[in-house]
Structure formats: structure tokens, C-alpha cells
Design an enzyme around this catalytic site. Structure first.
Site, PDB file in Angstrom:
ATOM      1  N   ASN A 160       0.869  -1.177   0.000  1.00  0.00           N
ATOM      2  CA  ASN A 160       0.000   0.000   0.000  1.00  0.00           C
ATOM      3  C   ASN A 160       0.908   1.230   0.000  1.00  0.00           C
ATOM      4  O   ASN A 160       1.572   1.517   0.986  1.00  0.00           O
ATOM      5  CB  ASN A 160      -0.874  -0.003   1.268  1.00  0.00           C
ATOM      6  CG  ASN A 160      -1.701   1.272   1.377  1.00  0.00           C
ATOM      7  OD1 ASN A 160      -1.657   2.136   0.505  1.00  0.00           O
ATOM      8  ND2 ASN A 160      -2.450   1.392   2.463  1.00  0.00           N
ATOM      9  N   GLY A 220       2.198  -2.437   4.727  1.00  0.00           N
ATOM     10  CA  GLY A 220       1.223  -1.403   5.081  1.00  0.00           C
ATOM     11  C   GLY A 220       0.885  -1.518   6.551  1.00  0.00           C
ATOM     12  O   GLY A 220       1.636  -2.133   7.326  1.00  0.00           O
ATOM     13  N   ASP A 223      -2.434  -1.779   9.725  1.00  0.00           N
ATOM     14  CA  ASP A 223      -3.483  -2.721  10.140  1.00  0.00           C
ATOM     15  C   ASP A 223      -4.626  -2.759   9.122  1.00  0.00           C
ATOM     16  O   ASP A 223      -5.240  -3.807   8.913  1.00  0.00           O
ATOM     17  CB  ASP A 223      -4.035  -2.319  11.510  1.00  0.00           C
ATOM     18  CG  ASP A 223      -2.964  -2.379  12.598  1.00  0.00           C
ATOM     19  OD1 ASP A 223      -2.089  -3.247  12.506  1.00  0.00           O
ATOM     20  OD2 ASP A 223      -3.004  -1.538  13.512  1.00  0.00           O
ATOM     21  N   SER A 230       0.129   3.275  10.414  1.00  0.00           N
ATOM     22  CA  SER A 230       0.096   4.289  11.465  1.00  0.00           C
ATOM     23  C   SER A 230       0.098   3.669  12.855  1.00  0.00           C
ATOM     24  O   SER A 230       0.631   4.254  13.791  1.00  0.00           O
ATOM     25  CB  SER A 230      -1.157   5.152  11.320  1.00  0.00           C
ATOM     26  OG  SER A 230      -1.181   5.743  10.054  1.00  0.00           O
ATOM     27  N   THR A 231      -0.545   2.528  13.017  1.00  0.00           N
ATOM     28  CA  THR A 231      -0.597   1.892  14.350  1.00  0.00           C
ATOM     29  C   THR A 231       0.233   0.610  14.340  1.00  0.00           C
ATOM     30  O   THR A 231       0.984   0.341  15.276  1.00  0.00           O
ATOM     31  CB  THR A 231      -2.056   1.545  14.733  1.00  0.00           C
ATOM     32  OG1 THR A 231      -2.897   2.659  14.457  1.00  0.00           O
ATOM     33  CG2 THR A 231      -2.157   1.206  16.209  1.00  0.00           C
ATOM     34  N   ASP A 244     -10.762  -2.865  13.634  1.00  0.00           N
ATOM     35  CA  ASP A 244      -9.386  -2.863  13.116  1.00  0.00           C
ATOM     36  C   ASP A 244      -9.117  -1.629  12.246  1.00  0.00           C
ATOM     37  O   ASP A 244      -8.433  -1.708  11.226  1.00  0.00           O
ATOM     38  CB  ASP A 244      -9.103  -4.123  12.268  1.00  0.00           C
ATOM     39  CG  ASP A 244      -9.110  -5.396  13.097  1.00  0.00           C
ATOM     40  OD1 ASP A 244      -9.342  -5.312  14.307  1.00  0.00           O
ATOM     41  OD2 ASP A 244      -8.902  -6.473  12.519  1.00  0.00           O
TER      42      ASP A 244
END
Ligand SMILES: CCCCCCCCCCCCC/C=C/[C@@H](O)[C@H](CO)NC(=O)CCCCCCCCCCCCCCC
Ligand SMILES: Nc1ncnc2c1ncn2[C@@H]1O[C@H](COP(=O)(O)OP(=O)(O)OP(=O)(O)O)[C@@H](O)[C@H]1O
Ligand SMILES: [Ca+2]
Length: 556
Positions: free
Chosen positions: A148, A206, A208, A251-252, A516
Site C-alpha cells: 500500500n 502497510g 493494520d 500508522s498503528t 481494526d
């Protein structure tokens, strides 16, 4: 158990002549004539085994290559290529790359070069080590990679090209790479087009959200190939055979962090190369008899749903959007009313507060599935006993969270539910009832330190196999009448009025589920855990620290 010796020679490592041996478990070397068992050649490359030798377990060797020899080892100083003549000593060498553990569960690619007196010997070593590697059939040879390019800080493509592709190529893994062009590109490709038989695994570059696409594609494909209808909430789903690797670039990155112990692309690439396998639970979420989504990490209504809804408008901010939306949502301090019914898990899978975190080789996740599900002798117990007893909880909640795994991430290193298990067939249901802002802040803060975030009177936590949630505004008249039958007539009157006048804001505000990192279209949901439905190229978080021996010494 004593391992069979495959090859033994005197080779030099870092300018020191060593006894080098290869058996089916490890490559080891020790300075010749060194009986102190203390000193090893040159710098320490890895741990020492019982005989005082340095060693690299075969299962952690990434590759072996004949080295183009230079003059560095002969003391000339500057690196120069030397023409290959078979006469001069130590001008033939091979380099072994292997997994090196560093801090915080990170792995690196370490290297040791062994010098030989002649080329035949050198080639014999290279061949012997390669033969041992070829016996490791759990290692993937061919992977399908989805990148991604817009996850996290938009670095996915660069991370893959610079950090991961060179490791795959060194380990002789071939890849087909697809850089996604739109959201759900990877999911739909996996669902309908991908020639899965060609591959030993799927890799997702990528965060989650991207991982969620991959599992939706793979699970749906597996079910449709087997004629299983995922719309039926009580169907037994078929486990996916392909393993999934996650190269963190989101990001997470909580799924990567909670299954590997770090969000480091090189570490994840090396777990893929060595062919690790970690089974993982998946929750299916239905609204009545319609399938909505699968979840593997956080399913959160109230606080985390509102954070996500707000943060989606701020995607351009990148990972910081969650913190900004987090503060905003915290300040709004909204609570939501509803009913949760759940089916508790058996005691043998532990409890969310037992302080027994899931680690590599976890005993609870390794229980046979019959024990995990507590199924007893079918004839001796009634249906209700066998299935357990559903419990009902009603109330006003700031947050309703279901964590299928710890959800550890850089923001919260021990996670939302530190003792949740990756593959035990349960989910930890965390209910945060209405409380003051100050108390909620104290609860949130404990996600960032060692204190127990569940140790508050307004927090309840249950380990469950299934649960249902109905927001109060969707409860039927008969449900509300039943629940308020012992209340005053006045209360009943008001609750009816409020359902018909949402603007009055009397506990009728709506939240959404964060599944998620995706918003669910319905608030009333039915959730069921499917034990070990998927497998990752991971091994769970390793217990031992960096310098402890990773393998029993007797095996080396
Ligand atoms: C005072 C500091 C408290 C910090 C508390 C931090 C708890 C963080 C727990 C994070 C759990 C993440 C679970 C993973 C969910 C993923 O499937 C999903 C998709 O990637 N990520 C998110 O939904 C992203 C969710 C991100 C949530 C961030 C919440 C930040 C809250 C900040 C509250 C600040 C209050 C300050 C008051 C002055
Ligand atoms: N080419 C693409 N264009 C736009 N969106 C995409 C593309 N490929 C994937 N996506 C979507 O981007 C969303 C976010 O991706 P990803 O999970 O990688 O990063 P993130 O949201 O920053 O990280 P995290 O999920 O860890 O918080 C996913 O829901 C995915 O479906
Ligand atoms: Ca679980």
C-alpha cells in the site's frame, strides 16, 4: 541429543584459526587449541554453546555465499580484488548471513566470513550448508507481495525496495509484487484473481488496515473455494492455508507489534525468511444474518469508534491524526447506553487479569482446541452446559472494547488487554462504564505504563467466545419494557419519548464500531471468535532477552 557431525575443518575467522563444525542443528567455531572455552574468534557473533564455541543455529541461517576475497585479511589494508589462484592460503572464503537479535525484539542480518585454504574446501562448505538449508521445508520460496503506497507516512514502497527486497533476494525467495492502486485492490485480487497455488505465502506492506484487506481476501477466498457461506453466523469457517507476512508501514501497526514484538520492517522480513508460523484467532462480525467484517485486533465502540470516525477526516495528517482525534474525543466525554450479552470462555484459557501474557510457544494457545472450547462428553451434559451460559450486562459506557490479541503498539507497549492471547479462541471484552473525565484519563494513562488499567471500579473485563451488542436506541419495545419493568412508570414514559425524539440527547447518541481501523455500518452486532483461522509469518513475542540463549544448548 547429540547431533551427527556433517563437516569439520580448520578455517580462519577474523584472522584466528578455528575448529569449525557443521551438524544438522548448528554451525559452530572455536579458536584452535583454546581450551579455556572463554575466548572466541574475533568479535562475538552470537552466543556460546556448552563447548564454548560460537554458533549459529541452522534454522537461523539466512544464506551462505562464496565471498569474493579481498586483501583486507592479508593485512594490505585497502580493499582490493585478488585474482583467484588456488595456491595462496586463506584467499577463499564464504560468508554466512544469519539472524542476529538486538534490542526490543528486533532482528538484524548478521554476517560471519570463514576463510579456507583452497576453493574445493570452500565450495564443500557452501554446499553442505545449502543442503541443510534446503531441508528446512517450512521456509517460503515464492511470495505474493502487496504494497500500500499510501499507508502511514506513505513510505511503504521505499521500505519494501530498500529494506525488504534485498533480504528476500539474498534468501533466494522469489516474489510477485503488486503496488495497490485503490483501496480494496489487494482484497479483491486475492478474493477472485490471484493464483494462490503458486505461492507459499502472502506479504502485506502497510498498516493494520492493509492487513485487514489481506485477511478479508484470503478468508473469503478460502470459504468460497470450500463452499462455506460466511453470511451464516454459526458456520464453521475453514482455516486459510497460506501464511501472511506483515511488513509494517502503517500508522498503528498493532498486529505486527503484537505478534513480533516490534514494528521493524527488517525484523518482519527475517521472520518471513526463516518460515515462522503463528496461528491467530479471527472474530467474525454479523448484523442479524449479514456478514459485516472480520477483526483480529480491536473492535471498539464509544471512545475508539469516535476517535476513528474523527480521525478519518484528518487522514492527511498521517499517524498524528489519532492523537489529535484522541484528545478531541476525550474532551467530548460521550457515553453510550446499550446491552451486551456474552458467552464466557472456560477457565482453562485463563483470565484477562491473570498477568500471563501470550509469548512464543504459549501454553494456553497450544492447548488442544477441544480443551480450549471446554467441550465435554456430549452425552453427559445438557446443551446449555456444553455451550455455557450467556450473561447480560446493561449500562452506560464510555467504551466497549473487544481485544482478540493484546493490541500492543508503540502508543501502548503492553496493549489494550496485556494478557489477551493470539490463538486461544477467545476475545477480551473490556467495558468502561460512565465515570468522571479524570478517572477515564487515569485509566487511559495506565495503557502507557506498568499499572493495571483494569483495576478501577468502573472497568470490567471478561474473556469470552461470543458476544452481542445492541445500542439502547435499537432495543425493541418488549426488551425495553422488560428491562424497565421494575422501574417507575415515569422512567418508562420518558424512555419512549426519547427514542422518538433523538434530538433530546437523553442517552440516545450514536457511536460506531471501530473494527481494526474501519467503521462498521451497524451498531447492533453479533461477534464470534474463530480459533486459529489464519497463520502469520511470526512466532509471537520472544520471552528471553537479547543475550540469553535462544535454543537449549544440548541441541547444539
Ligand atoms: C494520556 C495518554 C493516553 C494514551 C492512551 C493510549 C491508548 C492507546 C491504545 C491503542 C490501541 C490500539 C489498538 C489498535 C487498533 C487498530 O486496529 C486501529 C487500526 O490501526 N488503530 C486505531 O484505531 C487507532 C487507535 C488510536 C487511539 C489513540 C488514542 C489516543 C488517546 C489520547 C487521549 C489523550 C487524552 C489527553 C487528555 C489531556
Ligand atoms: N492504493 C491505495 N489507495 C488508497 N487507499 C489504499 C490503497 N491501498 C490500500 N488502501 C487502503 O488504505 C487504508 C489504510 O492503509 P494502512 O492500513 O496501510 O495504513 P494506515 O491506516 O496509515 O495504518 P494503520 O491501519 O496501521 O492505522 C486501508 O484501509 C487500505 O484499504
Ligand atoms: Ca485471542
Amino acid at each position: 541429543m547429540e547431533q551427527k557431525l556433517l563437516l569439520s575443518s580448520q578455517l580462519s575467522v577474523h584472522n584466528t584459526l578455528c575448529e569449525v563444525t557443521l551438524n544438522s542443528a548448528a554451525l559452530s567455531w572455536r579458536p584452535r587449541g583454546d581450551n579455556t572455552h572463554k575466548r572466541a574468534a574475533g568479535r562475538r557473533y552470537g552466543p556460546l554453546n556448552a563447548a564454548g564455541s560460537q554458533y549459529v543455529p541452522v534454522c537461523e541461517i539466512i544464506s551462505v555465499q562464496e565471498t569474493e576475497e579481498d586483501c583486507a585479511s592479508t593485512g594490505v589494508g585497502k580493499w582490493q580484488k585478488v585474482p583467484q589462484t588456488p595456491v595462496e592460503s586463506n584467499q577463499h572464503a564464504f560468508t554466512v548471513s544469519y539472524v542476529e537479535r538486538t534490542q526490543k525484539h528486533r532482528w538484524r542480518c548478521g554476517e560471519v566470513t570463514l576463510h579456507c585454504t583452497d576453493r574445493t574446501l570452500c565450495l564443500q562448505w557452501v554446499q553442505a550448508i545449502r543442503e541443510q538449508l534446503s531441508l528446512l521445508t517450512i521456509r517460503p520460496k515464492r511470495l505474493l507481495v502487496y504494497i500500500n503506497p499510501y499507508g502511514g507516512k506513505h513510505h511503504g514502497k521505499r521500505i519494501y525496495e530498500q529494506k525488504v527486497a534485498p533480504i528476500f533476494s539474498r534468501a533466494s525467495i522469489s516474489t510477485d509484487v503488486i503496488v495497490t492502486e485503490w483501496a480494496n485492490h489487494a482484497r479483491d485480487h486475492l478474493k477472485t484473481e490471484a493464483e494462490l497455488k503458486k505461492y507459499d505465502g502472502v506479504v502485506c506492506v502497510g498498516g493494520d488496515g492493509m492487513f485487514s484487506e489481506i485477511i478479508h481476501g484470503l478468508i473469503s477466498r478460502t470459504q468460497s473455494d470450500s463452499g462455506v457461506d460466511q453470511n451464516l453466523s454459526d458456520e464453521t469457517l475453514i482455516p486459510c492455508s497460506l501464511r501472511i507476512g506483515i511488513i509494517p508501514a502503517g500508522s498503528t501497526d498493532c498486529i505486527c507489534y503484537a505478534t513480533v514484538g516490534s514494528n521493524d520492517p527488517v525484523t518482519s522480513a527475517l521472520h518471513i525468511v526463516v518460515g515462522d508460523s503463528q496461528p491467530m484467532d479471527v472474530c467474525s462480525i454479523h448484523h442479524n444474518n449479514t456478514f459485516l467484517r472480520y477483526s483480529v485486533s480491536l473492535l471498539g465502540y464509544g471512545f475508539y469508534g469516535d476517535v476513528l470516525t474523527d480521525s478519518e477526516r484528518k487522514r492527511w495528517m498521517g499517524p498524528a491524526r489519532y492523537d489529535i482525534s484522541g484528545v478531541k474525543t476525550f474532551m467530548s466525554h460521550r457515553y453510550y447506553e446499550g446491552t451486551i450479552t456474552f458467552l464466557p470462555a472456560d477457565e482453562n484459557v485463563g483470565t484477562p487479569r491473570d498477568k500471563l501474557p501470550c509469548r512464543t510457544g504459549c501454553n494456553i494457545c497450544s492447548l488442544p482446541s477441544a480443551d480450549k472450547q471446554g467441550s465435554r462428553d456430549e452425552e453427559s451434559v445438557s446443551d446449555t452446559d456444553r455451550k455455557g451460559v450467556w450473561q447480560v450486562i446493561r449500562g452506560k459506557f464510555l467504551a466497549i472494547n473487544a481485544a482478540c490479541m493484546s493490541c500492543a503498539c508503540p502508543r501502548s507497549p503492553k496493549g489494550l488487554s496485556p494478557s489477551a492471547h493470539l490463538a486461544d479462541g477467545t476475545v477480551d471484552l473490556i467495558l468502561v462504564r460512565r465515570c468522571s473525565r479524570f478517572d477515564f484519563l487515569r485509566h487511559l494513562l495506565r495503557h502507557t505504563n506498568k499499572d493495571d488499567q483494569f483495576d478501577y471500579p468502573f472497568v470490567e473485563v471478561y474473556r469470552v467466545r461470543q458476544f452481542h451488542f445492541t445500542p439502547r436506541y435499537e432495543e425493541t419495545n418488549s426488551e425495553l419494557d422488560l428491562r424497565e419493568a421494575d422501574g417507575s412508570g415515569r422512567k418508562r414514559f420518558f424512555s419512549r419519548i426519547c427514542r422518538e425524539h433523538p434530538a433530546c440527547n437523553c442517552s440516545l447518541v450514536h457511536s460506531s464500531w471501530n473494527c481494526d481501523g474501519e467503521i462498521l455500518p451497524h451498531a447492533a452486532i453479533q461477534v464470534r471468535v474463530h480459533c486459529q483461522l489464519i497463520k502469520l509469518f511470526a512466532r509471537g513475542i520472544e520471552e528471553h532477552s537479547v543475550f540469553e540463549e535462544p535454543y537449549p544448548l544440548s541441541a547444539i
